[in-house]
Design a protein around this motif. Structure first.
Motif, PDB file in Angstrom:
ATOM      1  N   CYS A 143      -3.244   0.264  32.041  1.00 25.01           N
ATOM      2  CA  CYS A 143      -2.552  -0.195  30.833  1.00 25.01           C
ATOM      3  C   CYS A 143      -1.316   0.641  30.521  1.00 25.01           C
ATOM      4  CB  CYS A 143      -3.508  -0.214  29.644  1.00 25.01           C
ATOM      5  SG  CYS A 143      -4.006   1.406  29.015  1.00 25.01           S
ATOM      6  N   GLN A 144      -1.158   1.793  31.202  1.00 28.43           N
ATOM      7  CA  GLN A 144       0.011   2.658  30.980  1.00 28.43           C
ATOM      8  C   GLN A 144       1.044   2.571  32.098  1.00 28.43           C
ATOM      9  OE1 GLN A 144      -0.893   6.749  29.458  1.00 28.43           O
ATOM     10  NE2 GLN A 144      -3.008   6.235  29.975  1.00 28.43           N
ATOM     11  N   LEU A 145       0.908   1.625  33.000  1.00 26.03           N
ATOM     12  CA  LEU A 145       1.741   1.608  34.204  1.00 26.03           C
ATOM     13  C   LEU A 145       3.156   1.054  34.011  1.00 26.03           C
ATOM     14  CD1 LEU A 145      -0.725   0.486  37.032  1.00 26.03           C
ATOM     15  CD2 LEU A 145       0.354   2.720  36.748  1.00 26.03           C
ATOM     16  N   TYR A 146       3.459   0.544  32.842  1.00 21.03           N
ATOM     17  CA  TYR A 146       4.739  -0.143  32.680  1.00 21.03           C
ATOM     18  C   TYR A 146       5.813   0.709  31.996  1.00 21.03           C
ATOM     19  CZ  TYR A 146       8.036  -3.752  30.986  1.00 21.03           C
ATOM     20  OH  TYR A 146       9.154  -4.487  30.689  1.00 21.03           O
ATOM     21  N   ILE A 147       5.732   0.891  30.699  1.00 19.05           N
ATOM     22  CA  ILE A 147       6.834   1.430  29.906  1.00 19.05           C
ATOM     23  C   ILE A 147       7.337   2.777  30.425  1.00 19.05           C
ATOM     24  CG2 ILE A 147       7.555   2.244  27.631  1.00 19.05           C
ATOM     25  CD1 ILE A 147       7.270  -0.743  27.751  1.00 19.05           C
ATOM     26  N   ASN A 148       6.476   3.770  30.464  1.00 18.96           N
ATOM     27  CA  ASN A 148       6.931   5.118  30.804  1.00 18.96           C
ATOM     28  C   ASN A 148       7.158   5.340  32.300  1.00 18.96           C
ATOM     29  OD1 ASN A 148       7.081   6.255  28.136  1.00 18.96           O
ATOM     30  ND2 ASN A 148       4.862   6.193  28.087  1.00 18.96           N
ATOM     31  N   PRO A 149       6.204   5.013  33.180  1.00 17.62           N
ATOM     32  CA  PRO A 149       6.437   5.311  34.600  1.00 17.62           C
ATOM     33  C   PRO A 149       7.541   4.482  35.237  1.00 17.62           C
ATOM     34  CG  PRO A 149       4.353   4.166  34.318  1.00 17.62           C
ATOM     35  CD  PRO A 149       4.820   4.535  32.949  1.00 17.62           C
ATOM     36  N   VAL A 150       7.639   3.203  34.883  1.00 21.65           N
ATOM     37  CA  VAL A 150       8.688   2.372  35.488  1.00 21.65           C
ATOM     38  C   VAL A 150      10.057   2.788  34.950  1.00 21.65           C
ATOM     39  CG1 VAL A 150       9.583   0.029  35.740  1.00 21.65           C
ATOM     40  CG2 VAL A 150       7.126   0.451  35.947  1.00 21.65           C
ATOM     41  N   THR A 151      10.121   3.108  33.648  1.00 17.43           N
ATOM     42  CA  THR A 151      11.381   3.602  33.084  1.00 17.43           C
ATOM     43  C   THR A 151      11.825   4.864  33.812  1.00 17.43           C
ATOM     44  OG1 THR A 151      10.986   2.679  30.886  1.00 17.43           O
ATOM     45  CG2 THR A 151      12.465   4.577  31.020  1.00 17.43           C
ATOM     46  N   ALA A 152      10.920   5.834  33.940  1.00 21.02           N
ATOM     47  CA  ALA A 152      11.272   7.103  34.581  1.00 21.02           C
ATOM     48  C   ALA A 152      11.655   6.896  36.045  1.00 21.02           C
ATOM     49  CB  ALA A 152      10.106   8.086  34.468  1.00 21.02           C
ATOM     50  N   TRP A 153      10.920   6.046  36.743  1.00 23.10           N
ATOM     51  CA  TRP A 153      11.216   5.788  38.154  1.00 23.10           C
ATOM     52  C   TRP A 153      12.617   5.190  38.318  1.00 23.10           C
ATOM     53  CZ3 TRP A 153       9.579   6.656  43.003  1.00 23.10           C
ATOM     54  CH2 TRP A 153      10.123   5.861  44.015  1.00 23.10           C
ATOM     55  N   LEU A 154      12.926   4.179  37.510  1.00 22.02           N
ATOM     56  CA  LEU A 154      14.228   3.522  37.625  1.00 22.02           C
ATOM     57  C   LEU A 154      15.368   4.466  37.256  1.00 22.02           C
ATOM     58  CD1 LEU A 154      13.341   0.052  36.082  1.00 22.02           C
ATOM     59  CD2 LEU A 154      13.848   0.533  38.480  1.00 22.02           C
ATOM     60  N   ILE A 155      15.141   5.313  36.263  1.00 23.00           N
ATOM     61  CA  ILE A 155      16.172   6.276  35.882  1.00 23.00           C
ATOM     62  C   ILE A 155      16.442   7.240  37.022  1.00 23.00           C
ATOM     63  CG2 ILE A 155      16.566   8.317  34.438  1.00 23.00           C
ATOM     64  CD1 ILE A 155      15.410   6.724  32.097  1.00 23.00           C
ATOM     65  N   CYS A 156      15.375   7.769  37.611  1.00 20.76           N
ATOM     66  CA  CYS A 156      15.548   8.750  38.692  1.00 20.76           C
ATOM     67  C   CYS A 156      16.176   8.121  39.927  1.00 20.76           C
ATOM     68  CB  CYS A 156      14.193   9.364  39.061  1.00 20.76           C
ATOM     69  SG  CYS A 156      13.488  10.421  37.784  1.00 20.76           S
ATOM     70  N   ARG A 157      15.721   6.934  40.276  1.00 17.75           N
ATOM     71  CA  ARG A 157      16.141   6.340  41.537  1.00 17.75           C
ATOM     72  C   ARG A 157      17.448   5.562  41.437  1.00 17.75           C
ATOM     73  NH1 ARG A 157      12.667   4.133  46.340  1.00 17.75           N
ATOM     74  NH2 ARG A 157      14.194   2.922  47.479  1.00 17.75           N
ATOM     75  N   GLU A 158      17.658   4.849  40.326  1.00 23.52           N
ATOM     76  CA  GLU A 158      18.809   3.951  40.246  1.00 23.52           C
ATOM     77  C   GLU A 158      19.867   4.394  39.234  1.00 23.52           C
ATOM     78  OE1 GLU A 158      17.868  -0.165  39.956  1.00 23.52           O
ATOM     79  OE2 GLU A 158      16.299  -0.083  41.483  1.00 23.52           O
ATOM     80  N   ALA A 159      19.434   4.674  38.010  1.00 22.92           N
ATOM     81  CA  ALA A 159      20.419   4.986  36.973  1.00 22.92           C
ATOM     82  C   ALA A 159      21.118   6.319  37.222  1.00 22.92           C
ATOM     83  CB  ALA A 159      19.750   4.985  35.604  1.00 22.92           C
ATOM     84  N   LEU A 160      20.349   7.352  37.626  1.00 26.00           N
ATOM     85  CA  LEU A 160      20.925   8.679  37.855  1.00 26.00           C
ATOM     86  C   LEU A 160      20.958   9.080  39.326  1.00 26.00           C
ATOM     87  CD1 LEU A 160      19.304  10.666  34.896  1.00 26.00           C
ATOM     88  CD2 LEU A 160      21.624   9.731  35.025  1.00 26.00           C
ATOM     89  N   ARG A 161      20.135   8.452  40.154  1.00 21.92           N
ATOM     90  CA  ARG A 161      20.061   8.762  41.589  1.00 21.92           C
ATOM     91  C   ARG A 161      19.875  10.260  41.810  1.00 21.92           C
ATOM     92  NH1 ARG A 161      24.522   4.573  44.266  1.00 21.92           N
ATOM     93  NH2 ARG A 161      23.635   2.696  43.308  1.00 21.92           N
TER      94      ARG A 161
END
Length: 327
Positions: free
Chosen positions: A121-139
């Protein structure tokens, strides 16, 4: 059959504006599914809109909740019956603080059976946000330094763990020292008390006078604005939350600098990306969880959906761990 839903018709303190209602569940329309919810975490991003921080984004009446796990109980026209009985995260649908959520079938994310409901139930908001920021938004990569305020939060803990995956160094800013040892164990290179006047000097010292590559602001207000002095000349600040309830005055904070400030909206990213792109982000997160490289916040308390107001009080009282609402 009547189903429970938590709803608010005006903005204000949750104890004053939230209503527990009983209504028949809606039938799914074309391309939709109806999901009987099992569990949802209480995140700050669920509660802050209730108080009216984002009135332009909320259409009243509204049901709170952006994430949770449930089982598909009905499918609409054009949706395969193979979806029935599957445990999914229903994205881009109604608020999750209700027994049944109707959402587009294409945005339903199946969850492997070896991941329990407390984690799923916690797999969406925080982990996906952090993953996308690290990998795509900030690289982010080796040699980069990321400053994260409110680092004792669920998303702060995830950024600490992802530092071991992407190779960046994380400087965790907290309001007290009680999370320091845990954040270091999770991967933070430094943990500084944001209440100390010398925190900017300590960040400069940790980065050989250069400042951090980027920063994550989950607080807003003056505390968020201070991050401008913590990043380097060409640094980037991503605004992901508003824990203080006070928007930062970024145009004033960055005046005379080259620092860039951008908001990051997960729902907007999901809406604008292809099904393959957001599905891939979930696959990366799920893989890290299954490989024990990423752990969600431990559960501090569980409440029934009808106890939503008490659950919010518990979540905001400093209880150690995530508070869940169960059906």
């Amino acid at each position: 059959m009547k189903a429970t839903a938590v709803r608010y018709y005006r903005f204000g303190e949750p104890g004053e504006v939230l209503r527990i209602e009983k209504k028949p569940p809606l039938l799914p329309g074309p391309g939709e599914i109806s999901v009987k919810m099992r569990a949802r975490p209480i995140n700050p991003s669920d509660v802050i809109p209730i108080r009216g921080a984002y009135p332009h984004r909320i259409t009243l009446p509204a049901v709170p909740g952006y994430e949770g796990i449930g089982v598909v109980e009905a499918v609409g026209p054009g949706v395969s019956e193979q979806m029935l009985g599957r445990r999914v995260l229903p994205l881009q649908g109604d608020g999750t603080w209700q027994d049944y959520v109707t959402s587009p079938a294409k945005f339903a994310v199946p969850v492997p059976e070896d991941i329990d409901d407390d984690t799923a139930c916690q797999l969406y908001i925080n982990p996906v946000t952090a993953w996308l920021i690290c990998r795509e938004a900030l690289r982010l990569t080796h040699g980069d330094v990321l400053v994260v305020n409110a680092a004792g939060s669920a998303i702060g803990r995830i950024f600490a763990q992802l530092s071991q995956v992407f190779g960046y160094r994380m400087i965790a800013l907290t309001r007290s020292d009680r999370h320091a040892s845990e954040l270091r164990l999770l991967g933070a290179a430094y943990v500084f008390n944001a209440a100390e006047d010398s925190v900017q000097d300590r960040i400069l010292e940790a980065t050989a006078g250069q400042g951090a590559t980027a920063a994550i602001d989950s607080i807003g207000g003056p505390e968020g604005e201070r991050l401008v002095r913590c990043v380097n000349k060409a640094g980037t600040i991503l605004s992901v939350g508003l824990l203080s309830g006070i928007p930062a005055v970024w145009h004033e904070a960055v005046r005379g600098t080259q620092v860039r400030v951008k908001p990051f909206y997960l729902r907007q990213w999901v809406r604008n990306s292809s099904q393959e792109e957001w599905a891939a982000a979930f696959q990366h997160v799920v893989r890290l969880v299954r490989e024990n490289k990423l752990a969600m916040m431990k559960i501090g308390a569980k409440f029934e959906l009808t106890e939503a107001i008490s659950a919010i009080h518990a979540a905001e009282s400093g209880i150690h761990g995530k508070v869940l609402l169960l059906s």
